[in-house]
Design a protein around this motif. Structure first.
Motif, mmCIF file in Angstrom:
data_model
loop_
_atom_site.group_PDB
_atom_site.id
_atom_site.type_symbol
_atom_site.label_atom_id
_atom_site.label_comp_id
_atom_site.label_asym_id
_atom_site.label_seq_id
_atom_site.Cartn_x
_atom_site.Cartn_y
_atom_site.Cartn_z
ATOM 1 N N GLY A 199 0.811 -1.203 0.000
ATOM 2 C CA GLY A 199 0.000 0.000 0.000
ATOM 3 C C GLY A 199 0.847 1.256 0.000
ATOM 4 O O GLY A 199 0.577 2.203 -0.728
ATOM 5 N N ALA B 197 -4.078 0.027 -1.511
ATOM 6 C CA ALA B 197 -5.216 0.875 -1.151
ATOM 7 C C ALA B 197 -5.783 1.623 -2.344
ATOM 8 O O ALA B 197 -6.098 2.801 -2.253
ATOM 9 C CB ALA B 197 -4.808 1.857 -0.063
ATOM 10 N N THR B 198 -5.940 0.934 -3.482
ATOM 11 C CA THR B 198 -6.580 1.572 -4.625
ATOM 12 C C THR B 198 -8.092 1.434 -4.556
ATOM 13 O O THR B 198 -8.786 1.821 -5.478
ATOM 14 C CB THR B 198 -6.081 0.947 -5.936
ATOM 15 N N THR B 199 -8.623 0.906 -3.459
ATOM 16 C CA THR B 199 -10.048 0.674 -3.209
ATOM 17 C C THR B 199 -10.688 -0.124 -4.326
ATOM 18 O O THR B 199 -11.861 0.030 -4.618
ATOM 19 C CB THR B 199 -10.836 1.988 -2.972
ATOM 20 N N HIS C 42 -3.039 3.407 2.600
ATOM 21 C CA HIS C 42 -2.900 4.297 1.446
ATOM 22 C C HIS C 42 -1.628 5.122 1.516
ATOM 23 O O HIS C 42 -0.922 5.281 0.521
ATOM 24 C CB HIS C 42 -4.119 5.215 1.362
ATOM 25 N N SER D 207 -7.860 1.718 5.492
ATOM 26 C CA SER D 207 -9.260 1.445 5.188
ATOM 27 C C SER D 207 -10.110 1.397 6.450
ATOM 28 O O SER D 207 -11.337 1.281 6.365
ATOM 29 C CB SER D 207 -9.372 0.115 4.437
ATOM 30 N N ASN E 188 -7.649 8.460 3.132
ATOM 31 C CA ASN E 188 -6.799 8.505 1.949
ATOM 32 C C ASN E 188 -5.425 9.116 2.184
ATOM 33 O O ASN E 188 -4.445 8.663 1.602
ATOM 34 C CB ASN E 188 -7.524 9.262 0.826
ATOM 35 N N ASP E 189 -5.333 10.149 3.000
ATOM 36 C CA ASP E 189 -4.022 10.763 3.216
ATOM 37 C C ASP E 189 -4.051 11.649 4.454
ATOM 38 O O ASP E 189 -5.124 11.969 4.992
ATOM 39 C CB ASP E 189 -3.584 11.564 1.985
ATOM 40 N N ASN F 134 -11.004 10.381 -3.368
ATOM 41 C CA ASN F 134 -9.605 9.978 -3.198
ATOM 42 C C ASN F 134 -8.718 11.214 -3.280
ATOM 43 O O ASN F 134 -8.817 11.997 -4.228
ATOM 44 C CB ASN F 134 -9.224 8.967 -4.280
ATOM 45 N N THR G 32 -4.619 12.881 -2.571
ATOM 46 C CA THR G 32 -3.197 12.712 -2.290
ATOM 47 C C THR G 32 -2.580 14.071 -1.999
ATOM 48 O O THR G 32 -2.803 15.030 -2.749
ATOM 49 C CB THR G 32 -2.464 12.068 -3.482
#
Length: 883
Positions: A193, A210-212, A250, A264, A308-309, A362, A364
Motif C-alpha cells: 500500500g 489501497a486503490t479501493t 494508502h 481502510s 486517503n491521506d 480519493n 493525495t
C-alpha cells in the motif's frame, strides 16, 4: 460490452496478493466508474463513442449514486470486473478479518513435496516487440519493457530505490533501478500500500494495496527495515500489534515523532522511536462499522472508514489535516482537523478545495521540502458519478504551506487535456479514473516543481501556472507515431505505461531523478529532463529489466515450439496483454494487448493460440500473431481474428470468463457466459458465428467454470453472484446439445453455497470429476450455506459429491488439475497443493511467496506442471520430482 472484431481497448483491473482478508464491494457501495484505458491505435475514438452512451455510474441500488442505465460504458464494466474478483472470494457473505493470515500459517505447516519451482518469466517482457505488431497488439505504443503493477516507490540519494508491487512484494535496486532483488518474501502479505523513508533512513512498508479496488487483498500491517540497503523484511519487524492487520494502507506520513497511517479502517498513529506497543486510532468517522463494532457485519462496513491521506503542518506538527472518504461518495467524506480535542470536518477557509462531501473522494497530498507549499490532488464523487469525461476535481496548492489552506486550484481535467495529453476525446479525459490513479510529489530543490500522476504523468515548473504531459498515454494518436516495423516506438520517444500509482525522487551518481510506478512497472527520468516541442519527455527509461517479475497472470498456455524447439509459453495478464515466450527467446514479446484473460494453446503447436480479452472477447491466431508491422485490416493478411461468442455482445459473461478445450478433442472448445457455447473448428475458427449455444443457464446467471472430456461438459454458474442473494449451481450435458440437466445442489448440501471456480476431469473417466470451491468456509464467512471444504469429488458424473479437502487449509481454491498418473494439483490464493496418486492427504508444492495461483496446466508431454501466479509470473515444476 460490444467489442469490435479488430482493435482493442486497454483495461485497468486491480491487484491481488495474499494476506489477511478480503471483502467484496456490495452493489450499494460499488463505484460509479471503474478504470478503463483505451487500447491500440484504432480505439480512442471508439471508447469515447461508447462513453457518450452512458453518463455516471452503472445501475446501482444505492440512493447516493446518480445512476443511468449502462449502455456500453467500458469504465463501468471495469468496476464490475473488479467487483467480480472479490465476489468469488467473499460470497455468500462477508469475510471476517484474519482469514488469510490463518490460511497462510496453516499452509506453511503442511508437509512439502520434493522438487522446486522454476521461474520462467524472470526475463525482460517487451510490450513493443516488433515481432508482434498485429492490430490487436500493443507494439509501438512506447511503454517498452514492462512488469506488473507498482503501487508505491521510495528512493534515497545513494542510488537505492524500492518498489512495492500490487501482488509480488517489495523489491530493491542498488543501481537506481534494475538488478532488482525481492526483500519481502518472508511476509504473509505481498500486497503493497505504501513505502516511505523516514529522516533516519529507515524504510517503512504499509501492506495492503489501497486503490479501493474490489479485488485487492488486504494487508498484515506496517513493517520497518532499519537498514534497507541490506537484508529484508520479516514478520518480527512489524510495528505495533495486530491493529492494522486486515486493512489497506494508502499512505504513511511522519511528523511530531509519529508515523501516521491512512487506512481502510481510519487514521492511526504510532511512535517512530518506540516500535512496540499498540497503534493508536486517531480518527474513524464511523467506528460502529469497524471490526467489533455494532455494524461490523454490514455489507457496507468496509467503505465507511476510508482514509486517503494525512497532511502535517511543517511549522507545527500538532496541526494535522485528514483526507477522508469513499471514492463514490458518502456523508462522511471531507477534510478533518482537530479542534478542542475533537476531529471535525473543515467547512470554511479551504478556498478552492471543496468542503462539501460530494467534492472530496480519493485525495493525495505532497509537501515541499522547505515547507513553503502544500499540494493536493482531489477526485470528486460528484464528478465520478455525473461527468462522463473525468472524475477529477482538480490539483490544488496551498501557498501558505499550511494544509488548512487557503487552497487554489492550479489544474483541472480540461486544462491538462489541452497540455498535449493523449486523452482529449469526450468521454475519456485526464482523471477519468482518478479514484484509482494518483501520485503527487515536489522536487526537493524547488517548491514550484511538481510531478502529478493520473492516467498520464504531468509536470509543472512554475507551481501550476503551466503544465506539460511529460508521460503521455501511449504514442498512438500522436503525429510522431509510426508503424514502421524497424522502429521500436516509431518516431516517438518512450513513454511510461499508463495508470500511475507511485512516485519518488532520489539521486543516482549525484544526479536527481524521478521514478514513477504504474500498471507496467517502474520508469525513471532526470528530474529536470528534456522535452520535445509538445512537452512530452524525451528521456524516460524503463527499469523493468526482467529481474523484477511481478507479472499478474490470469492464465497460462503451453505448446510445442515447432520453429525453435522446446515449448512456447503464453499467458493472459492484468493490463499487460498476453505474453509469449518462444523456445529460443531471451526476451518475451506481447502478441495481444489489453487485459489478458483465459488462454488456449494447441499442445502440438504453440503458435495456435486463443486469447480472451474480457467478457469472452476471444482472438485466435495460427502463427503466434507474428506479422510484418503493416497493421493491415485486410482479412486475407490478418494474423489474428475476432471470434467472440454472442454473449460477448450482450456482456452476459464474467469479466474473466471460462474457456476450455475438450480433453479428448482439442478442436472442440467450450466457452461460458449466460450460455454454454461450443465450437468444433479449433484454431481454424474465423468468426463468432461459428459458436453454438448448447445450454442456457437463464437470465441473471453466468458461467464460472467449464470443462469437457469426450463430449461431456461440466459447467458451473452463479447468479446472483454477489453477497446479496448469492446462488450457484452445476449443469451437465453433451457438446452436441443433448442431455443437459441441472444437478441438485441444495443451499446446505455437501457442496458449499460458494463460488465454484474450477473443474478437473479425469482423462481416463469422464464421470470422474473434481471441483474447486473458492471463498472461505463458514468459520470465516457470515453467509447462508457457506459450508466447509474446498475440493470435492464426484464419480457419477456430478450427481453426488464427496468432500476430499482432508488436511487442506481453509484457503480459496482457484482451479484444479488431474495429472497423467492420477495425482491431483490445486491452485489456491496462497500457492499450490498436491495429492499424490492413491493418497488422501495434501502437500504444499515448493516454496512460493504468499501469492495467488489462478491456473494450472501441464505441458505437451504431461510431465511438467505450469502455474500462473497473479503477482510473481509463471512457474514450472517437474511432476516426477514431487514424489
Amino acid at each position: 460490452m460490444s467489442v469490435p472484431t479488430r482493435g482493442r481497448r486497454w483495461i485497468t483491473v486491480c491487484a491481488l496478493t495474499a494476506s489477511a482478508a478480503l471483502v467484496a464491494i456490495p452493489p450499494s457501495a460499488a463505484s460509479g466508474r471503474g478504470g478503463a484505458d483505451p487500447f491500440g491505435v484504432r480505439t480512442l475514438h471508439q471508447l469515447a463513442k461508447e462513453r457518450e452512451q452512458s453518463v455516471g455510474s452503472r445501475a446501482s441500488s444505492s440512493p447516493r449514486l446518480k445512476a443511468d442505465d449502462d449502455d456500453g460504458n467500458e469504465a463501468d464494466e471495469i468496476a464490475e470486473g473488479a467487483d467480480q474478483y472479490a465476489e468469488a472470494r467473499t460470497s455468500p457473505g462477508v469475510i471476517a478479518p484474519g482469514a488469510y493470515g490463518a490460511a497462510w500459517r496453516d499452509l506453511r505447516k503442511l508437509p512439502a513435496t520434493k522438487g522446486a519451482w522454476r521461474n520462467l518469466t524472470d526475463l525482460p517482457y517487451n510490450s513493443d516487440d516488433a515481432r508482434y505488431r498485429d492490430i490487436d497488439s500493443n507494439s509501438s505504443g512506447g511503454a517498452g519493457q514492462v512488469t506488473g503493477r507498482m503501487a508505491a516507490l521510495a528512493a534515497d540519494d545513494d542510488g537505492y530505490v524500492y518498489a512495492g508491487s500490487a501482488g509480488g512484494g517489495v523489491w530493491r535496486s542498488r543501481h537506481g533501478g534494475g538488478h532488482w532483488q525481492p526483500i519481502s518474501d518472508a511476509l504473509p502479505a505481498q500486497s503493497t500500500g505504501a513505502l516511505a523513508l523516514d529522516g533516519a533512513g529507515r524504510l517503512w512498508l504499509g501492506t495492503g494495496e489501497a486503490t479501493t479496488n474490489a479485488d485487492a487483498y488486504l494487508g498484515s500491517g506496517v513493517y520497518v527495515l532499519a537498514h534497507p540497503h541490506h537484508g529484508g523484511f520479516s514478520a518480527r519487524l512489524r510495528v505495533g500489534g495486530d491493529e492494522l492487520d486486515s486493512t489497506t494502507i494508502h499512505e504513511l506520513r511522519f511528523g511530531g515523532g509519529k508515523v501516521w497511517a491512512a487506512t481502510s479502517e481510519g487514521v492511526w498513529s504510532h511512535s517512530t522511536k518506540k516500535l512496540s506497543g499498540s497503534w493508536k486510532l486517531e480518527f474513524a468517522p464511523n467506528p460502529e462499522f469497524l471490526p467489533g463494532g455494532s455494524q461490523a457485519d454490514d455489507p457496507d462496513a468496509p467503505y465507511k472508514n476510508i482514509a486517503n491521506d494525512i497532511a502535517i503542518d511543517p511549522k507545527d506538527p500538532s496541526k494535522v489535516v485528514l483526507a477522508i472518504g469513499w471514492r463514490s461518495g458518502d456523508d462522511y467524506n471531507g477534510f478533518y482537523a482537530k479542534s478542542h480535542g475533537t476531529w471535525t470536518r473543515i467547512t470554511t477557509g479551504l478556498g478552492d478545495l471543496p468542503a462539501d462531501p460530494d467534492g472530496v473522494g480519493n485525495v493525495t497530498f505532497a509537501r515541499s521540502a522547505d515547507g513553503s507549499r502544500y499540494y493536493a490532488i482531489d477526485q470528486s464523487p460528484e464528478q465520478l458519478n455525473t461527468n462522463p469525461d473525468s472524475g477529477l476535481e482538480g490539483i490544488f496548492v496551498s501557498k501558505s504551506g499550511s494544509p488548512t489552506g487557503p487552497w487554489t486550484k492550479i489544474a483541472d481535467y480540461k486544462g491538462l487535456a489541452a497540455d498535449n495529453s493523449a486523452l482529449t476525446s469526450p468521454g475519456y479525459m485526464p482523471g477519468v479514473q482518478a479514484w484509482y490513479n494518483q501520485f503527487l510529489t515536489v522536487d526537493p530543490s524547488d517548491p514550484q516543481h511538481v510531478y502529478a500522476g493520473l492516467e498520464e504523468v504531468y509536470e509543472t515548473k512554475d507551481g501550476g501556472g503551466t503544465w506539460s504531459t511529460v508521460g503521455p498515454y501511449w504514442n498512438f494518436g500522436f503525429s510522431c507515431w509510426s508503424i514502421d516495423p524497424a522502429k521500436q516506438t516509431g518516431d516517438c520517444h518512450q513513454t511510461p505505461h499508463s495508470d500511475q500509482h507511485g512516485v519518488a525522487i532520489g539521486r543516482v551518481h549525484g544526479k536527481s531523478v524521478v521514478y514513477v510506478g504504474n500498471d507496467g512497472g517502474v520508469y525513471r527520468r532526470p528530474v529536470n529532463g528534456s522535452q520535445d516541442a509538445s512537452g512530452h519527455a524525451t528521456d524516460w527509461t524503463s527499469l523493468n529489466d526482467g529481474t523484477i517479475d511481478t507479472l499478474q497472470y490470469y492464465s497460462v498456455g503451453i505448446g510445442r515450439d515447432l520453429d525453435h524447439g522446446g515449448v512456447s509459453v503464453t499467458g493472459g495478464l492484468q493490463d499487460n496483454g498476453q505474453s509469449i515466450l518462444r523456445g529460443n527467446d531471451k526476451v518475451m514479446g506481447s502478441d495481444f494487448g489489453g487485459d489478458g484473460g483465459d488462454t488456449l494453446t494447441d499442445p502440438a503447436n504453440g503458435c495456435d493460440i486463443a486469447q480472451e480479452y474480457v467478457y469472452l472477447a476471444i482472438q485466435v491466431t495460427d502463427n503466434c500473431a507474428v506479422n510484418d508491422g503493416s497493421w493491415t485490416t485486410d482479412a486475407s493478411k490478418a494474423t489474428s481474428y475476432g471470434v467472440a461468442p454472442p454473449d460477448n455482445a450482450t456482456s452476459e459473461a464474467r469479466f474473466i470468463a471460462p474457456l476450455a478445450t475438450d480433453l479428448k478433442n482439442g478442436s472442440t472448445w467450450i466457452a461460458g457466459g449466460r450460455h454454454v457455447w461450443v465450437q468444433t473448428h479449433g484454431y481454424a475458427i474465423r468468426s463468432g458465428s461459428e459458436w453454438t449455444s448448447v445450454h442456457d443457464f437463464g437470465a441473471g446467471r453466468v458461467a464460472t467454470a467449464v470443462a469437457a472430456s469426450g463430449g461431456k461438459i461440466y459447467a458451473a454458474w452463479c447468479g446472483p453472484c454477489n453477497n446479496q442473494g448469492f446462488a450457484r449451481g452445476i449443469a451437465v450435458g453433451n457438446a452436441d446439445g443433448t442431455g443437459w440437466h441441472d444437478i441438485a445442489l441444495p443451499a446446505n448440501g455437501t457442496v458449499p453455497n460458494r463460488y465454484l471456480s474450477g473443474f478437473a476431469v479425469d482423462p481416463k473417466n469422464a464421470d470422474h470429476v473434481l471441483l474447486a470451491v473458492n471463498g472461505f468456509s463458514r468459520h470465516w464467512t457470515e453467509g447462508p450455506g457457506a459450508g466447509v471444504g474446498h475440493v470435492f469429488e464426484s464419480r457419477d458424473g456430478g450427481t453426488t459429491w464427496k468432500d476430499i479437502s482432508a488436511n487442506l487449509p481453509d484457503v480459496p481454491a482457484d482451479s484444479a488439475l488431474v495429472t497423467s498418473d492420477g495425482g491431483l494439483a490445486v491452485a489456491t490464493d496462497l500457492g499450490v497443493v498436491y495429492r499424490a496418486p492413491g493418497r488422501t492427504k495434501w502437500q504444499r508444492v515448493g516454496s512460493l511467496p504468499a501469492v495467488a495461483v489462478l491456473q494450472l496446466k501441464t505441458g505437451p508431454d504431461g510431465g511438467t506442471l505450469y502455474a500462473a501466479t497473479h503477482g510473481r509470473g509463471i512457474y514450472a515444476v517437474k511432476l516426477r520430482s514431487l514424489r
